[in-house]
Enzyme design. Structure first.
Site, PDB file in Angstrom:
ATOM      1  CB  SER A 216      -0.901   0.015   1.239  1.00  0.00           C
ATOM      2  OG  SER A 216      -1.815  -1.065   1.221  1.00  0.00           O
ATOM      3  CG  LEU A 217       2.795   2.562  -2.875  1.00  0.00           C
ATOM      4  CD1 LEU A 217       3.179   2.818  -4.327  1.00  0.00           C
ATOM      5  CD2 LEU A 217       4.039   2.505  -1.990  1.00  0.00           C
ATOM      6  N   GLY A 218      -0.750   4.409   0.042  1.00  0.00           N
ATOM      7  CA  GLY A 218      -1.654   5.488   0.393  1.00  0.00           C
ATOM      8  C   GLY A 218      -2.279   6.113  -0.840  1.00  0.00           C
ATOM      9  CB  ALA A 219      -2.694   9.668  -1.820  1.00  0.00           C
ATOM     10  CG  ASP A 220       1.770   8.350  -4.264  1.00  0.00           C
ATOM     11  OD1 ASP A 220       1.167   9.213  -4.924  1.00  0.00           O
ATOM     12  OD2 ASP A 220       2.724   8.613  -3.522  1.00  0.00           O
ATOM     13  N   GLY A 221      -1.603   4.822  -4.427  1.00  0.00           N
ATOM     14  CA  GLY A 221      -2.100   3.545  -4.920  1.00  0.00           C
ATOM     15  C   GLY A 221      -1.442   2.349  -4.271  1.00  0.00           C
ATOM     16  N   GLY A 247      -6.738  -0.836   3.925  1.00  0.00           N
ATOM     17  CA  GLY A 247      -5.848  -1.976   3.696  1.00  0.00           C
ATOM     18  C   GLY A 247      -6.544  -3.304   3.897  1.00  0.00           C
ATOM     19  CG  ASP A 248      -8.218  -4.060   7.604  1.00  0.00           C
ATOM     20  OD1 ASP A 248      -7.028  -4.440   7.662  1.00  0.00           O
ATOM     21  OD2 ASP A 248      -8.753  -3.365   8.491  1.00  0.00           O
TER      22      ASP A 248
END
Length: 314
Positions: A216-221, A247-248
């Site tokens: 997971s890269l947050g707002a970066d996908g 993430g879940d």
């Protein structure tokens, strides 16, 4: 059937305020209480999508009674192992103005050895019917070092794909124990491996025997990393909302596809990224927006240059 294990469940409490001010006094409507912990969120999302699931976790004390009652009301199939220690709570305060969420997680109390043995026995009894085993979330302080490898090992020994979502040293333990898929975020990966480059960090987990790393890269996908491939999925614009449980939802997507026999990293990445994004649009962890199909179509998926993710300092 998807079998999920939540070693450190929590009763998730969520309040929404107009603006969260440090040191201030706030008024809010009645908050929401929901049985939580990462594995329970995974089971809830997968169940809502029509997958057959059983969620295994512990429950103790008055908070545990509330968690059990909410789980029964949710109709998510589950098996609760009674423990003496009080189940922990997780508190989320959503700032409606900024769209930010502040989270306070109680650490939890370690169950006794006999209680862990009862949880393991519950898992072993249900494994023959499982197509995927998900071990998700933190371990309570003082949990045996052998617990996570043992939970993953019984799944691997039974020939059941194991998806693990954990952090710290436990992430390396999960890779060494035979987890098929790992789902860290960038900070968790760096913390566990000591490697600043996220692609190199993910490949270090692959070298330990993991088949797929969903990063997971947050707002970066999100990235999908295998021994031979690197894929990146993202939306053109990040979504505002509550990221708790995103993430879940991604883990749930992976579990559902694995249970269906899908192993294609691109299909898994697309679905996991879309469900993660759809979770951000919902007020509570464990839900995804029905807009996920549109979001999946809007994703940009590419095979990027690995160096494009390398921190400038390295």
């Amino acid at each position: 059937m998807i079998l999920t294990i939540t070693p450190n469940p929590a009763l998730d409490l969520t309040w929404r305020v107009d603006r969260l001010i440090e040191g201030g006094t706030h008024r809010a409507d009645t908050g929401a209480a929901r049985a939580g912990g990462k594995g329970l969120n995974v089971a809830r999302v997968a169940h809502a999508a029509g997958a057959e699931v059983v969620a295994i976790t512990t429950a103790g004390g008055r908070v545990g009674e509330e968690l059990a009652a909410e789980l029964r009301a949710s109709r998510v199939p589950h098996a609760l192992v009674p423990v003496a220690a009080e189940t922990r709570r997780s508190i989320a305060v959503v700032d409606e103005t900024l769209g930010d969420t502040t989270i306070i997680n109680e650490r939890g109390v370690n169950p006794a050895d006999a209680e862990w043995a009862a949880l393991l026995a519950e898992v072993v009894d249900r494994l023959p019917a499982a197509r995927v085993l998900v071990v998700s979330g933190s371990l309570p302080p003082g949990a045996p070092d052998t617990l996570l490898p043992l939970l993953i090992g019984v799944g691997a020994d039974a020939g059941v794909p194991v998806i693990a979502d954990t952090s710290g040293a436990a992430l390396l333990q999960a890779a060494d124990a035979g987890a098929t898929v790992l789902k860290p975020n960038a900070a968790e990966l760096t913390d566990a491996t000591g490697i600043l480059d996220p692609v190199e960090g993910a490949r270090s987990l692959i070298s330990r025997g993991t088949e797929l790393v969903l990063l997971s890269l947050g707002a970066d996908g999100m990235l999908a990393v295998t021994a031979s491939d690197l894929l990146h999925a993202r939306l053109d614009q990040p979504l505002a909302g509550n990221p708790t449980g995103a993430g879940d939802a991604g883990v749930a997507a992976c579990a559902v596809l694995y249970a269906e026999g899908v192993r294609d990293p691109e299909r898994i990445l697309r679905r996991a990224t879309a469900w993660s994004a759809a979770a951000v649009l919902m007020p509570l962890a464990g839900d995804i927006s029905p807009r996920w199909t549109d979001l999946e179509q809007q994703l940009r998926v590419s095979r990027p240059d690995p160096d494009s993710f390398r921190p400038a300092s390295s």
